[in-house]
Structure formats: structure tokens, C-alpha cells
Design a protein around this motif. Structure first.
Motif, PDB file in Angstrom:
ATOM      1  N   UNK A  54       1.107  -1.426   0.192  1.00 53.68           N
ATOM      2  CA  UNK A  54      -0.146   0.345  -0.025  1.00 53.68           C
ATOM      3  C   UNK A  54       1.287   1.033  -0.213  1.00 53.68           C
ATOM      4  N   UNK A  55       2.249   1.258   0.847  1.00 52.84           N
ATOM      5  CA  UNK A  55       2.929   2.475   0.602  1.00 52.84           C
ATOM      6  C   UNK A  55       3.348   2.485  -0.280  1.00 52.84           C
ATOM      7  N   UNK A  56       3.955   1.562  -0.954  1.00 59.63           N
ATOM      8  CA  UNK A  56       4.911   1.740  -2.202  1.00 59.63           C
ATOM      9  C   UNK A  56       3.445   2.134  -3.314  1.00 59.63           C
ATOM     10  N   UNK A  74       4.707  -2.687  -8.343  1.00 62.02           N
ATOM     11  CA  UNK A  74       4.259  -1.293  -7.983  1.00 62.02           C
ATOM     12  C   UNK A  74       5.683  -0.324  -8.653  1.00 62.02           C
ATOM     13  N   UNK A  75       6.805  -0.547  -8.033  1.00 61.75           N
ATOM     14  CA  UNK A  75       7.404  -0.204  -8.092  1.00 61.75           C
ATOM     15  C   UNK A  75       8.246   0.513  -9.667  1.00 61.75           C
ATOM     16  N   UNK A 124       6.170 -11.021   2.471  1.00 59.27           N
ATOM     17  CA  UNK A 124       4.963 -11.377   2.237  1.00 59.27           C
ATOM     18  C   UNK A 124       4.556 -10.692   0.801  1.00 59.27           C
ATOM     19  N   UNK A 125       4.907  -9.603   0.615  1.00 56.88           N
ATOM     20  CA  UNK A 125       4.516  -8.959  -0.317  1.00 56.88           C
ATOM     21  C   UNK A 125       5.626  -8.195  -1.737  1.00 56.88           C
ATOM     22  N   UNK A 185       1.948   6.397  -6.501  1.00 58.11           N
ATOM     23  CA  UNK A 185       0.845   7.918  -7.247  1.00 58.11           C
ATOM     24  C   UNK A 185       1.434   9.337  -7.343  1.00 58.11           C
ATOM     25  N   UNK A 186       2.159   9.357  -7.103  1.00 64.19           N
ATOM     26  CA  UNK A 186       2.825  10.988  -6.874  1.00 64.19           C
ATOM     27  C   UNK A 186       2.816  11.326  -8.405  1.00 64.19           C
TER      28      UNK A 186
END
Length: 764
Positions: free
Chosen positions: A63-65, A101-102, A93-94, A70-71
Motif C-alpha cells: 500500500x505504501x508503494x 508496483x515500483x 510477504x509482499x 501515485x505521486x
């Protein structure tokens, strides 16, 4: 087959222009234009502060990624991220989801634990292993041979699915089951396991019998296999061990079926094929050029036939106590024949070399002459082939959704797994809410012919013609649907079309559908495509837009593009599609059209699309008779004559009769002849009395007359009326950029197979 009801009928079409850059064509602002916009990003100090905040607890999660991405990351920020972020700072785990995502790979990160060459190698091996684990793994348990012609094999296969595999993410049941298991703190890996028995038998013989060579063969193949898709509460690396001790009970009783995890799916399939072939060939030497070249020719005739039967059973666990069961039987057969002829040479240029002694010189000369021989044989070869085939396929598909909490439905389920449908059918007929069904009976008959010619590696001609007849009946809890399709496909490509004009293909199809509570609907569907036109001129693009305008697809803003040279010249290699439906009301209207009205309509199309002048249309009767007599004489000359002086005389007569330049004579004769053919097409409709007869007659005449797609379509559409011509797609797409002009009908009719497949997938 219904018109979509999610768009107003008065809005005929929607135009979308997509461009890859911000260049303006001064088009009307009402034209919808999609431009790639650059998002607003954080400054570098803001970015570093944001990253430092995210890593305050030493870890970053998915979620933080997503929040960081999103910025809007600039290239500089992405490089800094790869340098500053370390592998041990990502939630294990993620990890895969965060990296995806990155837009990074583990090997790109500033990983303290894996610095140096050894660390990079280790990271690469881990990455390769992760990819490798998702590849299918097959094991041959046994491979038995009895003599040369009979054998049997037993195989087992496994395949893990990644969390992003569409088989999981696009299936509502499997996605729901995955979410529930993960919420319970479990890692989930979906995996296929399967196996099968594959017996085979066959023989092939070749009997040289100068000057002929005879071949014949027979083969029989079969398979009985299964596959099971199920979730395993392990990470991917540990799931393989669990699969070897497969603890999933196959759902052959209702109790076992109810105990399965939602989304689990079993497929059992048996298939048998019997095929035979025979051929006769002959060859002869045509000429010799010393000991260097030998020219030869060969001809062959071959025939083949096959029969195949496939039976399958599919079981899928749904939500609640429901289960989906599908029984499918497909019986198919085919027969084919072909004739092929080849003229080629056998080259041995080494025989022309002087004696050079042994050693490196001779070896070098042999290498050179071998390459020369291959090129000579490759280019001095002509192949001709003609083939024809017939095939048939009968499908009997029965799908059920049963609620196993009902005892009678549970009994019917167990009977279905023994291929006995009687209990389930009776419950459905009695109106039981525990059983929903959909049954499809479909028969398809297909014929195909092809002709090809090759000169060396160059395809001179490749023509394929296919016709098929389909009749289907869907019976379901939601009502019955019957449909008929008669289809004619033609494809053409050759040396000119492959290099410049693009491959051409046309599909003509009669589509008839009857739905519960609705009158039968009949359509004539025609689709024409040009693929890979490397010389898309300004006139090509303009003609496409003019045709779209004639079909009622342009608004005022889009029509302005016809005068925009910058836009018209902007296209390079293009693919073009024209896909429309004529309603039966439109065909009936055409049937009532007079020959003179056809000529008038065609003349307008000829003038609007190509700027031609249909001089014969509005001439007085005597002058028209004179002009048409001149056209007939010109046709005969163009077909058989070579006398240029005679052609000059015809052009002079044309000028004095029409006051048009003599060079227009050839193109006007072509247009006049096609107008006559459109009249013939309309005449065939007058003799047809039912929707099916009209559509079949229209398709047959359209194919046989070989009408020019743009002019004839323009004329016929205007005569049929705008409301009776449904635009499914008009599109011109530039292959070298994202520049598309697409006109999609708002309210285009729905293909019957779409609705049939939707009901079969969800009978409930």
C-alpha cells in the motif's frame, strides 16, 4: 441477437481519434482526442523526505508503494529509489507485488546483504528460480512400445499459477476464495495437476514404382486425461511438495464436492482420432546444363480423411453449496485433397571449378560453392498448390448448476458424473430451484479451397476461400434461442499486396436468430479488412472518411478532416476495417428499387468517392444508348485487343460523345459495368421471399459479382436507408503510431454467440 440498449438510437456513431503526441490537426474541438499527459511529481527534496517517512519503521509494504507511485515518479526519482531502497526494507510477504508496483527488479536495489558480484549472481539465480517454478513440469511415468507401430504413454503434469494469473484474478470464485484464505493468514498458491494415458497405433508405407511413387498411411491416437485446479495453503516454493501428496479429494460424490474450496475445478477428457492418407507422385528431368544444373519437375496428388470423438466432464465448485457441471461431446470429421506441382533445379557449381589441389584452397572453394548452390536452388524454384477440404462438427454441450444442499440435486449430481443426465433434466423440467441448466446442440459444415503460387521465397499468389453453415439451438432455464449462420470468407495476398497494398480479406455472413418472445431477426453481415497497406496515400484516407460519411458516421467536426491535408497525409502503414450489417428491412427496400434508381445511386457514389463523372446516367435516351454501346465496344477491346490505334479511336469517340477527357474512358467503363452488376444484385433480391432467402441471395450475388467494396457499399447503403445499415466498425489504424480513427456504432447488434456463451457459462 439484439441491439444494445445502453445507447440512444438517434446517436448513430461515435468517433475516436487517438494520437501519440500533441501535434494538432486543427480538427474540430468536438472530436474526442486522447493525449498522453505528464503527471505532476514531487520535487527531489520532497521525494526524499517522503521516502524517509515511509521507511521510519524500517519496512515498506504494498500500500505504501502504491501511495508513493501515485505521486508520479520522474526518471531521476526512480533511479534514486533503486539506489536508496534495500531488499531487506520490503515486506517479504509482499515483495513481488511491491517491486512490480515500483517497476523495479530485486537486482536493481541497493541490497546491503547482496553487494558485490556474488550477491548479484545469487539474486539473479533467485529471480530465475522464481520464474522457473511457474513453468509446466511434465513427468513420463511410463512409455511402452509394442513393435514399431503400437505404443502407450502415461504422463503426469503440474503447473503453479502466480497470484496475478488471469485464471485466478479473472474468476470471481477463485478470487473470493483467495481473499478469504489470505485474510486467515495463509499463503495461497493455485496449481494445476493432471495426467493421462496416451495409446497410439499407426503405419506408413512408400512404394517406389517408376515413374510413380505411392504412399499410404493410417494412424489411431487416443487420450484419457484429467486436470485439477485447486488452491494450496503454501508459498509457491512449498506448493510443489504438497502437490506430490495431492490431498484434494476428487469430487465424485456430493459430499466431496461440497468439501472443496470455492473455485476448485476438475476436468476429465477422453479423445480418440482415426486418420488415413494416401498419395501418388511423379517426377521427371526436364533439362541439363552440363554437369552444373539439372532442371526437374514433379507433380503429386494426395487425399486424407479423419474422424474424431471427444467427450469431457468439467466440475467447478461455486459459492455456497452450488456446483457447476458441464458435459460436452464433440464429433468431428474431415476429408481433403490437394494437387501440387514443382519445377526446380539441382545445382552443383563445384563441378565447374578447376582442379585446385587439396588442402585449405579446395575446402574454401567447397564452402563457397555450397552456399551458391543453396541460393540457386532457393530462387530457381516454382511451386503451385491447389487444395480443397470438407469438414463437419457436431457439438452436444450440457451445463448444469446444482445446489447440493437439496438431496435430490445431490443425487442428480452423482448421476451426472456417470454421464447420466436424466435425474438433473427431470428436476429442471419440474421447476426445481436447485437445478438450472443450459444445453447447446450445434452443427457446423465447412468447405475450404486454396490456391497458392511461389517463386522461390516470394509468394506470388495466395487465395483462400471458406464457406460454412452453422445451426444451433440453445435450451435453458432462461428460454430457447435458435440461430443460423451462413458464412463466406475470402482472403487474398500476393507479391504486390504483400509489398504495397496489404493483404485483403472479406467475410460475408447471414445471421438469423430467434429469441423467446421476439420475432426472428435476420441480418446480412459483411466485413472487409486491409492489413499492412504500406502506401496509405492522402486519397486513401480521404476515401475512407468519405465512405464513413456516406454511411452516416461523421458529425460536422469530423467531416472537417476531409479538408485537412496535414491530417490526411499523416498516415503511414495502415490497417483498415469496414464491418456493417444490413437488416432484412433494408434488403426488402433494395428489392423494390428500380434499375434507374440503382444507376443514379451508384453515380453519386462514384462521383463523391472518386470524383468520377457518370456520363451515362443523366444523358437523354439516345445519347445514353450511344454511350453504353461505346462502353461495350471498349470492354471487348480491353479484354481481347492490343491495337493502340483502335483504343485511341475509342477515346476520341468518347470525348465527342461526352466532352470528357479520353483518359477517363477506362475508369468510366469499369464504373458502368459495376453499376450494371449492382442492378443484377438487386434483381436477385426480387426473386427471394423470406429473410433467409434474401440474405443468402444477397451474399451469393455479392461474392460472385466481385463488387468494389467502397462504391457498391456506398450505393447499396444509401438505397437501403441509414436506419437499415448498422455500423459495427469503421476503422483506419496507423501501425507506426497510436493514431487511430475508429467509428463504433452506438447500439451495434450483438453477435448471437456472445449471448449463447454467457448463458452457457451461467445457467443460473
Amino acid at each position: 441477437m439484439r441491439a444494445r440498449r445502453d445507447a440512444p438510437r438517434h446517436r448513430r456513431c461515435h468517433c475516436r481519434l487517438v494520437v501519440a503526441h500533441a501535434a494538432s490537426y486543427d480538427a474540430n474541438p468536438n472530436l474526442e482526442t486522447h493525449l498522453e499527459e505528464e503527471s505532476m511529481s514531487l520535487t527531489m527534496p520532497e521525494f526524499r523526505a517522503r521516502l524517509s517517512t515511509l521507511l521510519q519503521d524500517g519496512r515498506i509494504n504494498h500500500q505504501e508503494a502504491q501511495d508513493l507511485v501515485a505521486t508520479g515518479l520522474t526518471a531521476e526519482q526512480k533511479t534514486a529509489l533503486a539506489t536508496e531502497l534495500k531488499l531487506d526494507q520490503i515486506e517479504p510477504a509482499e515483495r513481488d507485488a511491491v517491486l512490480q508496483t515500483l517497476g523495479l527488479q530485486a537486482s536493481q536495489l541497493g541490497n546491503v546483504a547482496n553487494d558485490g558480484v556474488v550477491g548479484k549472481v545469487k539474486e539473479k539465480l533467485v529471480e530465475l528460480a522464481r520464474k522457473e517454478i511457474y513453468k509446466p513440469q511434465e513427468f513420463a511415468v511410463a512409455d511402452l512400445r509394442i513393435g514399431e507401430h503400437v505404443g502407450a504413454a502415461v504422463r503426469v503434469q503440474t503447473r503453479l499459477l502466480s497470484a496475478q494469473d488471469p485464471v485466478v484474478t479473472n474468476d470471481a470464485n477463485r478470487a473470493a476464495a483467495t481473499a478469504r484464505l489470505e485474510q486467515g493468514g495463509k499463503d495461497v498458491t493455485w496449481a494445476y495437476t493432471g495426467g493421462g494415458l496416451y495409446p497410439s497405433a499407426g503405419f506408413s508405407v512408400s512404394v517406389p514404382n517408376y515413374p510413380f511413387n505411392v504412399t499410404a498411411g493410417f494412424s489411431a491416437n487416443a487420450s484419457l486425461g484429467y486436470s485439477l485446479l485447486a488452491p494450496y495453503p503454501h508459498k509457491a516454493e512449498a506448493a510443489l511438495a504438497a502437490i506430490k501428496n495431492n490431498s484434494v479429494d476428487l469430487p465424485f460424490t456430493s459430499e466431496r464436492a461440497r468439501s472443496l474450496t470455492e473455485g476448485t475445478e476438475l476436468l476429465v477428457r477422453g479423445k480418440g482420432t482415426v486418420a488415413s492418407h494416401a498419395g501418388v507422385g511423379a517426377g521427371a528431368t526436364l533439362a541439363r546444363v552440363g554437369s552444373i544444373l539439372t532442371a526437374g519437375a514433379s507433380v503429386g496428388v494426395s487425399v486424407a480423411a479423419s474422424k474424431e470423438l471427444e467427450v469431457s466432464l468439467r466440475v467447478k465448485r461455486l459459492d455456497g453449496d452450488r456446483v457447476f457441471v458441464s458435459l460436452n461431446q464433440v464429433n468431428s470429421g474431415s476429408a481433403s485433397g490437394s494437387v501440387n506441382a514443382t519445377v526446380g533445379v539441382d545445382a552443383n557449381t563445384g563441378n565447374a571449378l578447376p582442379e585446385m589441389g587439396g588442402g585449405v584452397f579446395r575446402r574454401g572453394a567447397e564452402l563457397v560453392t555450397d552456399q551458391v548452390d543453396k541460393q540457386v536452388e532457393k530462387w530457381l524454384r516454382v511451386d503451385l498448390r491447389a487444395a480443397h477440404s470438407r469438414s463437419s462438427q457436431e457439438t452436444n454441450l450440457q451445463n448444469y448448476v446444482l445446489d447440493l444442499s437439496d438431496p435430490k440435486a445431490a443425487e442428480a449430481y452423482e448421476a451426472l458424473l456417470k454421464l447420466d443426465t436424466r435425474s438433473a433434466d427431470k428436476l429442471a423440467q419440474d421447476g426445481s430451484a436447485a437445478v438450472r441448466f443450459a444445453k447447446l446442440e450445434e452443427g457446423v459444415r465447412t468447405q475450404a479451397s486454396s490456391l497458392s503460387a511461389n517463386f522461390g521465397p516470394i509468394t506470388l499468389l495466395n487465395v483462400v476461400s471458406t464457406s460454412s453453415q452453422t445451426h444451433g439451438t440453445l435450451t435453458s432455464s432462461k428460454g430457447d434461442i435458435t440461430y443460423d449462420r451462413s458464412r463466406l470468407d475470402e482472403g487474398y495476398s500476393g507479391i504486390i499486396s504483400n509489398i504495397f497494398l496489404g493483404a485483403r480479406a472479406t467475410t460475408r455472413e447471414l445471421v438469423m436468430t430467434t429469441e423467446p418472445g421476439n420475432p426472428p431477426q435476420s441480418y446480412y453481415h459483411v466485413r472487409s479488412t486491409i492489413t499492412g497497406d504500406r502506401v496509405s496515400t492522402k486519397d486513401d484516407v480521404k476515401d475512407f472518411l468519405r465512405l464513413a460519411d456516406a454511411l452516416g458516421a461523421l458529425d460536422d467536426g469530423t467531416r472537417a478532416l476531409l479538408g485537412n491535408d496535414k491530417f490526411l497525409k499523416a498516415f503511414g502503414t495502415t490497417n483498415r476495417t469496414v464491418d456493417i450489417y444490413f437488416t432484412d428491412d433494408g434488403l426488402k427496400k433494395l428489392a423494390g428499387t428500380s434499375a434507374d434508381a440503382v444507376h443514379q445511386s451508384y453515380a453519386r457514389a462514384y462521383e463523391e468517392l472518386e470524383g468520377g463523372k457518370a456520363t451515362w446516367v443523366n444523358a437523354d435516351p439516345a445519347k445514353r444508348q450511344e454511350i453504353e454501346a461505346l462502353f461495350k465496344r471498349t470492354e471487348e477491346h480491353l479484354r481481347f485487343g492490343t491495337d493502340q490505334q483502335e483504343m485511341q479511336q475509342l477515346e476520341n469517340e468518347y470525348y465527342w460523345a461526352t466532352r470528357q477527357p479520353g483518359w477517363r474512358l477506362r475508369q468510366e467503363v469499369e464504373a458502368w459495368r459495376e453499376a450494371q452488376n449492382v442492378v443484377k444484385l438487386v434483381d436477385t433480391l426480387r426473386a427471394a421471399h423470406t429473410p433467409e432467402e434474401r440474405a443468402r441471395a444477397f451474399a451469393k450475388a455479392d461474392k460472385e459479382l466481385g463488387l468494389d467494396f467502397s462504391r457498391a457499399l456506398h450505393s447499396l447503403a444509401s438505397l437501403a436507408g441509414a436506419n437499415n445499415v448498422l455500423i459495427n466498425e469503421l476503422a483506419i489504424r496507423d501501425k507506426n503510431s497510436s493514431r487511430d480513427v475508429v467509428f463504433m456504432r452506438e447500439g451495434a447488434i450483438q453477435d448471437p454467440s456472445t449471448q449463447v456463451n454467457a448463458i452457457l457459462a451461467n445457467p443460473a
